[in-house]
Enzyme design. Structure first.
Site, mmCIF file in Angstrom:
data_model
loop_
_atom_site.group_PDB
_atom_site.id
_atom_site.type_symbol
_atom_site.label_atom_id
_atom_site.label_comp_id
_atom_site.label_asym_id
_atom_site.label_seq_id
_atom_site.Cartn_x
_atom_site.Cartn_y
_atom_site.Cartn_z
ATOM 1 N N ASP A 43 -15.058 0.066 -35.026
ATOM 2 C CA ASP A 43 -14.664 -1.311 -35.304
ATOM 3 C C ASP A 43 -14.297 -1.973 -33.983
ATOM 4 O O ASP A 43 -13.628 -1.358 -33.147
ATOM 5 C CB ASP A 43 -13.454 -1.311 -36.251
ATOM 6 C CG ASP A 43 -13.301 -2.631 -36.971
ATOM 7 O OD1 ASP A 43 -13.302 -2.625 -38.219
ATOM 8 O OD2 ASP A 43 -13.191 -3.679 -36.301
ATOM 9 N N ALA A 66 -21.942 -7.604 -32.986
ATOM 10 C CA ALA A 66 -20.920 -7.645 -34.039
ATOM 11 C C ALA A 66 -20.147 -8.958 -33.985
ATOM 12 O O ALA A 66 -19.900 -9.502 -32.912
ATOM 13 C CB ALA A 66 -19.961 -6.479 -33.861
ATOM 14 N N SER A 69 -19.312 -13.842 -38.178
ATOM 15 C CA SER A 69 -20.345 -14.735 -37.646
ATOM 16 C C SER A 69 -20.496 -16.050 -38.405
ATOM 17 O O SER A 69 -21.388 -16.837 -38.079
ATOM 18 C CB SER A 69 -21.683 -13.995 -37.643
ATOM 19 O OG SER A 69 -22.041 -13.682 -38.971
ATOM 20 N N SER A 115 -24.059 -17.616 -28.378
ATOM 21 C CA SER A 115 -24.498 -18.471 -29.482
ATOM 22 C C SER A 115 -24.666 -19.912 -29.028
ATOM 23 O O SER A 115 -23.880 -20.414 -28.217
ATOM 24 C CB SER A 115 -23.440 -18.419 -30.578
ATOM 25 O OG SER A 115 -23.657 -19.442 -31.521
ATOM 26 N N GLU A 117 -23.840 -22.241 -30.708
ATOM 27 C CA GLU A 117 -22.618 -22.928 -31.156
ATOM 28 C C GLU A 117 -21.683 -23.225 -29.978
ATOM 29 O O GLU A 117 -20.858 -24.126 -30.051
ATOM 30 C CB GLU A 117 -21.883 -22.077 -32.190
ATOM 31 C CG GLU A 117 -22.544 -22.030 -33.556
ATOM 32 C CD GLU A 117 -22.487 -23.355 -34.308
ATOM 33 O OE1 GLU A 117 -21.420 -23.980 -34.323
ATOM 34 O OE2 GLU A 117 -23.514 -23.750 -34.873
ATOM 35 N N TYR A 138 -14.942 -19.956 -34.234
ATOM 36 C CA TYR A 138 -16.041 -19.036 -33.939
ATOM 37 C C TYR A 138 -16.650 -19.358 -32.577
ATOM 38 O O TYR A 138 -16.831 -18.484 -31.724
ATOM 39 C CB TYR A 138 -17.117 -19.138 -35.037
ATOM 40 C CG TYR A 138 -18.420 -18.469 -34.671
ATOM 41 C CD1 TYR A 138 -18.576 -17.087 -34.789
ATOM 42 C CD2 TYR A 138 -19.510 -19.208 -34.193
ATOM 43 C CE1 TYR A 138 -19.763 -16.471 -34.443
ATOM 44 C CE2 TYR A 138 -20.702 -18.601 -33.849
ATOM 45 C CZ TYR A 138 -20.830 -17.224 -33.970
ATOM 46 O OH TYR A 138 -22.006 -16.620 -33.614
ATOM 47 N N LYS A 142 -16.747 -17.255 -29.073
ATOM 48 C CA LYS A 142 -18.008 -16.862 -28.410
ATOM 49 C C LYS A 142 -17.985 -17.282 -26.933
ATOM 50 O O LYS A 142 -18.537 -16.580 -26.079
ATOM 51 C CB LYS A 142 -19.213 -17.479 -29.133
ATOM 52 C CG LYS A 142 -19.645 -16.715 -30.383
ATOM 53 C CD LYS A 142 -20.296 -15.378 -30.045
ATOM 54 C CE LYS A 142 -20.817 -14.652 -31.269
ATOM 55 N NZ LYS A 142 -21.233 -13.264 -30.992
ATOM 56 N N HIS A 168 -31.126 -17.977 -35.464
ATOM 57 C CA HIS A 168 -32.319 -17.171 -35.768
ATOM 58 C C HIS A 168 -32.181 -16.588 -37.155
ATOM 59 O O HIS A 168 -31.143 -16.071 -37.536
ATOM 60 C CB HIS A 168 -32.584 -16.112 -34.704
ATOM 61 C CG HIS A 168 -31.366 -15.431 -34.173
ATOM 62 N ND1 HIS A 168 -30.441 -16.085 -33.390
ATOM 63 C CD2 HIS A 168 -30.908 -14.174 -34.326
ATOM 64 C CE1 HIS A 168 -29.475 -15.251 -33.075
ATOM 65 N NE2 HIS A 168 -29.724 -14.072 -33.650
ATOM 66 N N ARG A 173 -31.432 -12.718 -43.692
ATOM 67 C CA ARG A 173 -30.274 -13.555 -43.382
ATOM 68 C C ARG A 173 -29.240 -13.486 -44.507
ATOM 69 O O ARG A 173 -29.610 -13.427 -45.692
ATOM 70 C CB ARG A 173 -30.769 -15.005 -43.204
ATOM 71 C CG ARG A 173 -29.717 -15.998 -42.789
ATOM 72 C CD ARG A 173 -29.018 -15.609 -41.533
ATOM 73 N NE ARG A 173 -28.856 -16.693 -40.592
ATOM 74 C CZ ARG A 173 -27.898 -16.704 -39.654
ATOM 75 N NH1 ARG A 173 -27.038 -15.702 -39.567
ATOM 76 N NH2 ARG A 173 -27.835 -17.699 -38.798
HETATM 77 P P1 GDP Z 1 -24.481 -22.341 -38.080
HETATM 78 O O1 GDP Z 1 -25.355 -23.281 -37.323
HETATM 79 O O2 GDP Z 1 -24.234 -21.047 -37.362
HETATM 80 O O3 GDP Z 1 -23.198 -22.960 -38.550
HETATM 81 O O4 GDP Z 1 -25.352 -21.894 -39.369
HETATM 82 P P2 GDP Z 1 -25.264 -22.309 -40.909
HETATM 83 O O5 GDP Z 1 -26.549 -21.876 -41.537
HETATM 84 O O6 GDP Z 1 -24.004 -21.786 -41.541
HETATM 85 O O7 GDP Z 1 -25.168 -23.907 -40.904
HETATM 86 C C1 GDP Z 1 -26.172 -24.720 -40.341
HETATM 87 C C2 GDP Z 1 -25.885 -26.180 -40.655
HETATM 88 O O8 GDP Z 1 -26.078 -26.409 -42.048
HETATM 89 C C3 GDP Z 1 -24.448 -26.626 -40.338
HETATM 90 O O9 GDP Z 1 -24.497 -27.856 -39.675
HETATM 91 C C4 GDP Z 1 -23.810 -26.790 -41.713
HETATM 92 O O10 GDP Z 1 -22.798 -27.795 -41.765
HETATM 93 C C5 GDP Z 1 -25.020 -27.225 -42.536
HETATM 94 N N1 GDP Z 1 -24.844 -26.988 -43.978
HETATM 95 C C6 GDP Z 1 -25.016 -27.917 -44.955
HETATM 96 N N2 GDP Z 1 -24.733 -27.387 -46.150
HETATM 97 C C7 GDP Z 1 -24.379 -26.097 -45.953
HETATM 98 C C8 GDP Z 1 -23.977 -25.040 -46.833
HETATM 99 O O11 GDP Z 1 -23.897 -25.194 -48.044
HETATM 100 N N3 GDP Z 1 -23.717 -23.817 -46.248
HETATM 101 C C9 GDP Z 1 -23.820 -23.619 -44.895
HETATM 102 N N4 GDP Z 1 -23.568 -22.400 -44.388
HETATM 103 N N5 GDP Z 1 -24.175 -24.610 -44.040
HETATM 104 C C10 GDP Z 1 -24.451 -25.836 -44.565
#
Ligand code: GDP
Length: 314
Positions: A43, A66, A69, A115, A117, A138, A142, A168, A173
Site C-alpha cells: 500500500d 497507484a 484517481s 496527469s 489535471e 487530486y 499530482k 486515457h 475504465r
Molecule cells: P477527469 O477528467 O479525470 O475528471 O475524468 P472524468 O471522466 O471523471 O470527468 C471528465 C469530465 O466529465 C469532467 O469535466 C466532469 O465534470 C465531466 N462530467 C460530466 N458528468 C459527469 C459524471 O456524471 N461523472 C463524471 N465522472 N464526470 C462527469
C-alpha cells in the site's frame, strides 16, 4: 508481458476482490510454475511494504500508477487523496532511493503517472512548459508528486520520469468516469435495462486517448538514455456532449432522449478545457497515438452492448 517482462503488481487490500480487470492474464502460481505476473499486497500508505517488496522483487523498472484517481471523489476525501497520491509517490521514491543505496542497483528506473489535471485552468494547448494550476485536491496532489519526482532525479540522480498523460480510456475504465459511465448506459439503454442517464457538466472538453497507446509511451520513457518529463496526448479535444453524440449515435439512439442533468455531478471547481501538445513525445520517443476519438468511443460502446446482453440473460 508481451514484451517478455515478468510483472509484479502491488495491490491494495479490499474486503471484496478487486482484480476483475486483470483476471484474464492472471495465472494461479500453484498451477503454473512459470506465472509471469505476480501479485503482492502492499500500500502506498505503508512505506515499509514498498521497501520490502523492492528488496524482494529487485525490479528493473517501477511504474507508480497507484492513486485515489477520481477527481470528484478527491473533494470528499482530500486528506486520503493527498496521502496516497502525493505522499505515496514520495514514499515510493524514498523506498527506491534507500533500496539503491543499500544494494547499489542504480540502474533501476522509476515512472511517475502525472496527469493533465495538473494544468487545470491554464488554457490549452498544454505542453511540458505550461504552468500548472490544479483545480482539485487530486490535481494538487499530482503536482506535488510531479515535483517530488523531479527533485529525486536532480538530488540523487535517480532515473525518474514524469508522464503527463491526458485522459486515457478503454473498455476497462472504471464505471464512474464519464466515458465509461456513458458507454455502460448506452449498452443498458440499447438492451432495455435502463432508460435514463444522469450526468453533470456536458460542456467540459477533454483530450481523450486510448489507454493501450499511452502505456506504450510510459514504457518508451523508461527506455531512453536520459530521464525526462513528457506530455502524452492525442492533440484533439472533445466535449462530453460530443462523446454522447458519438456513443448514442453508434447504436442508433439520440442522447437527448435519455440524458438528464443532476447538479450533484458538478464539481466545486471544474477543469473546462484540456488539449495536449505531444510534440516532444512524438519527436523524442517516436510515439504516436493509434486509436482516434470515434474509434475509441465505438470500441467502448461495442463492449458495453455485449456486457448488457449478458446482464439481461442473467
Ligand atoms: P477527469 O477528467 O479525470 O475528471 O475524468 P472524468 O471522466 O471523471 O470527468 C471528465 C469530465 O466529465 C469532467 O469535466 C466532469 O465534470 C465531466 N462530467 C460530466 N458528468 C459527469 C459524471 O456524471 N461523472 C463524471 N465522472 N464526470 C462527469
Amino acid at each position: 508481458m508481451e514484451k517478455g517482462y515478468e510483472v509484479h503488481g502491488l495491490i491494495r487490500r479490499s474486503s471484496n476482490f478487486n482484480t476483475q480487470r486483470i483476471e484474464h492474464i492472471y495465472v494461479d502460481p500453484h498451477n503454473a510454475h512459470k506465472a509471469r505476473m505476480k501479485l503482492h499486497y502492499a500500500d502506498l500508505s505503508d512505506a515499509s511494504s514498498l521497501r520490502r517488496w523492492l528488496d524482494t522483487i529487485l525490479p528493473d523498472e517501477v511504474y507508480n500508477l497507484a492513486a485515489q484517481s477520481h477527481v470528484a471523489v478527491s473533494f470528499e476525501i482530500p486528506d486520503y487523496t493527498a496521502d496516497v497520491v502525493a505522499t505515496g509517490a514520495l514514499r515510493l521514491l524514498e523506498a527506491v532511493r534507500s533500496h539503491i543505496s543499500a544494494t547499489g542497483r542504480s540502474h533501476i528506473r522509476y515512472y511517475q503517472a502525472g496527469s493533465s489535471e495538473m494544468f487545470g485552468s491554464t488554457p490549452p494547448p498544454q505542453d511540458e512548459t505550461t504552468p500548472f494550476h490544479p483545480r482539485s485536491p487530486y490535481a494538487a496532489s499530482k503536482c506535488a508528486a510531479h515535483w517530488y519526482t523531479v527533485n529525486y532525479r536532480e538530488a540523487y540522480g535517480i532515473f525518474a520520469c514524469n508522464g503527463i498523460l491526458f485522459n486515457h480510456e478503454s473498455p476497462r475504465r472504471g464505471e464512474n468516469f464519464v466515458t465509461r459511465k456513458i458507454t455502460r448506459a448506452v449498452g443498458r439503454i440499447k438492451i432495455g435495462l435502463q432508460r435514463k442517464l444522469f450526468l453533470g457538466n456536458l460542456q467540459a472538453s477533454r483530450d481523450w486517448g486510448f489507454a493501450g497507446d499511452y502505456v506504450e509511451a510510459m514504457w518508451l520513457m523508461l527506455q531512453q538514455e536520459k530521464p525526462d518529463d513528457y506530455v502524452v496526448a492525442t492533440e484533439e479535444s472533445h466535449t462530453v456532449e460530443e462523446f454522447l453524440e458519438v456513443a448514442f449515435g453508434h447504436v442508433g439512439l439520440n442522447w437527448r432522449d435519455h440524458v438528464a442533468i443532476d447538479k450533484r455531478y458538478f464539481r466545486p471547481t471544474e477543469v473546462d478545457n484540456l488539449k495536449g501538445d505531444a510534440t516532444k513525445a512524438k519527436k523524442v520517443l517516436g510515439w504516436k497515438p493509434r486509436v482516434g476519438f470515434e474509434q475509441l468511443v465505438k470500441m467502448m460502446v461495442d463492449q458495453d452492448v455485449e456486457l448488457a446482453k449478458k446482464e439481461k440473460v442473467l
